[in-house]
Structure formats: C-alpha cells, structure tokens
Design a protein around this motif. Structure first.
Motif, PDB file in Angstrom:
ATOM      1  N   ASP A   2       0.836  -1.199   0.000  1.00  0.00           N
ATOM      2  CA  ASP A   2       0.000   0.000   0.000  1.00  0.00           C
ATOM      3  C   ASP A   2       0.877   1.258   0.000  1.00  0.00           C
ATOM      4  O   ASP A   2       2.106   1.180   0.077  1.00  0.00           O
ATOM      5  N   LYS A   3       0.224   2.397  -0.095  1.00  0.00           N
ATOM      6  CA  LYS A   3       0.963   3.666  -0.174  1.00  0.00           C
ATOM      7  C   LYS A   3       1.791   3.929   1.088  1.00  0.00           C
ATOM      8  O   LYS A   3       2.883   4.497   1.006  1.00  0.00           O
ATOM      9  N   ASN A  43       0.269  11.588  -4.961  1.00  0.00           N
ATOM     10  CA  ASN A  43       0.146  11.622  -6.412  1.00  0.00           C
ATOM     11  C   ASN A  43       0.576  10.265  -6.951  1.00  0.00           C
ATOM     12  O   ASN A  43       1.306   9.531  -6.280  1.00  0.00           O
ATOM     13  N   SER A  44       0.143   9.955  -8.161  1.00  0.00           N
ATOM     14  CA  SER A  44       0.591   8.720  -8.801  1.00  0.00           C
ATOM     15  C   SER A  44       1.661   9.051  -9.828  1.00  0.00           C
ATOM     16  O   SER A  44       1.698  10.156 -10.367  1.00  0.00           O
ATOM     17  N   TYR A  70      -3.373   4.946  -8.159  1.00  0.00           N
ATOM     18  CA  TYR A  70      -4.039   6.226  -7.924  1.00  0.00           C
ATOM     19  C   TYR A  70      -4.260   6.413  -6.430  1.00  0.00           C
ATOM     20  O   TYR A  70      -4.772   5.516  -5.764  1.00  0.00           O
ATOM     21  N   PRO A  71      -3.896   7.572  -5.911  1.00  0.00           N
ATOM     22  CA  PRO A  71      -4.053   7.784  -4.472  1.00  0.00           C
ATOM     23  C   PRO A  71      -5.472   8.189  -4.089  1.00  0.00           C
ATOM     24  O   PRO A  71      -6.225   8.727  -4.901  1.00  0.00           O
ATOM     25  N   THR A  72      -5.800   7.924  -2.857  1.00  0.00           N
ATOM     26  CA  THR A  72      -6.990   8.503  -2.245  1.00  0.00           C
ATOM     27  C   THR A  72      -6.466   9.684  -1.444  1.00  0.00           C
ATOM     28  O   THR A  72      -5.713   9.508  -0.489  1.00  0.00           O
ATOM     29  N   LYS A  73      -6.829  10.874  -1.867  1.00  0.00           N
ATOM     30  CA  LYS A  73      -6.249  12.077  -1.263  1.00  0.00           C
ATOM     31  C   LYS A  73      -7.067  12.489  -0.046  1.00  0.00           C
ATOM     32  O   LYS A  73      -7.929  13.350  -0.105  1.00  0.00           O
ATOM     33  N   VAL A  74      -6.751  11.831   1.043  1.00  0.00           N
ATOM     34  CA  VAL A  74      -7.406  12.100   2.320  1.00  0.00           C
ATOM     35  C   VAL A  74      -6.304  12.479   3.303  1.00  0.00           C
ATOM     36  O   VAL A  74      -5.242  11.861   3.329  1.00  0.00           O
ATOM     37  N   TRP A  75      -6.564  13.492   4.092  1.00  0.00           N
ATOM     38  CA  TRP A  75      -5.595  13.881   5.110  1.00  0.00           C
ATOM     39  C   TRP A  75      -6.347  14.157   6.393  1.00  0.00           C
ATOM     40  O   TRP A  75      -7.569  14.290   6.410  1.00  0.00           O
TER      41      TRP A  75
END
Length: 146
Positions: A2-3, A43-44, A70-75
């Motif tokens: 995973d990322k 980012n991918s 592709y990312p899930t852009k959650v912070w």
C-alpha cells in the motif's frame, strides 16, 4: 504494497543513501516537489517515472506498482500541530478569504486547479534571515452555468 508501506520504503532508502528530494528530482528530471508528493503517496507516477524512482533507490518492483496506483487524497482534518504545516494552515486561515476575493476579482467566479498545477519551493538568502518562497501555479477554472 500500500501507499504507506511504499512511503516507508522510499523514505528509508532516501535516508540510508543520504539523498535529498532535490537531488533525486534533479537526477530523474522531475520536479522535486512533485516527486516528494508522489513518494509520500499523494500523487501517482507514470510507469516510466515509477521505474526510474525504484531503480534509482534500488527498491523492489512492488514499490513501483504502489507509486503507479491512484491515491486517495485524504488527510487528517484536525488542525495540524507540526509548526511548519500549522503555519501554512494559518496562512490559509488568515488570507484564504483575501486570496479568494483577489483571485475572483482578477479572473471571475471560479477556482485555482490543484490538478493542472505546479509548485516550487525556493530559498532566498537574506541577511535578516533566509526567506521561503512558495510559488503555487494553478490553472484558473471558471464556474460554468448550464
């Protein structure tokens, strides 16, 4: 992979090899700011760039696959406590409405893209204390009526 595991592998290799994001970006021919964002999972990367990164850092192909995902852009939605990140949050809190007014006065009703976007971080030497120059460059996207 995973990322999160990808980021851990990349940052560990970067530290062990005593590299900077600036050097890696320059050597690979990509923006150090974009590179850092991709390596931190926001980012991918294209397959070509992902391969360049893992080859450069001598990492496994699984890292390249994670870089391409592709990312899930959650912070975290809480106010950040890291002093540098908090100050950027404070800038938006204090000047966000001002920036919105000035941008919309100059361009019309719309937003600045964070997709068609680039960012630079520069150091300006100053005898009173070095300065940080952030350049945010986003395409203007007008709101449309239908």
């Amino acid at each position: 992979m995973d990322k999160l595991a990808m980021t851990d592998a990349i940052v560990t290799a970067k530290i062990e090899q005593k590299l900077s994001w600036e050097k890696i970006g320059t050597d690979l021919g990509v923006s150090p700011v974009w590179l850092t964002s991709a390596c931190l999972g926001m980012n991918s990367a294209s397959p070509e760039i992902a391969k360049k990164i893992v080859d450069y850092l001598a990492l496994s192909p699984e890292v390249a696959t994670a870089l391409e995902a592709y990312p899930t852009k959650v912070w975290d939605q809480q106010v950040p406590t890291d002093p540098l990140i908090y100050r950027l949050y404070e800038v938006v809190g204090v000047y966000g409405e001002t920036l919105k007014e000035v941008i919309q006065e100059k361009f019309g009703d719309g937003i600045m893209s964070a997709i068609d976007f680039s960012m630079e971080v520069d150091k300006i030497e100053d005898p009173k204390g070095d300065r940080v120059l952030l350049t945010l460059n986003g395409k203007f996207l007008p709101y449309k009526s239908w």
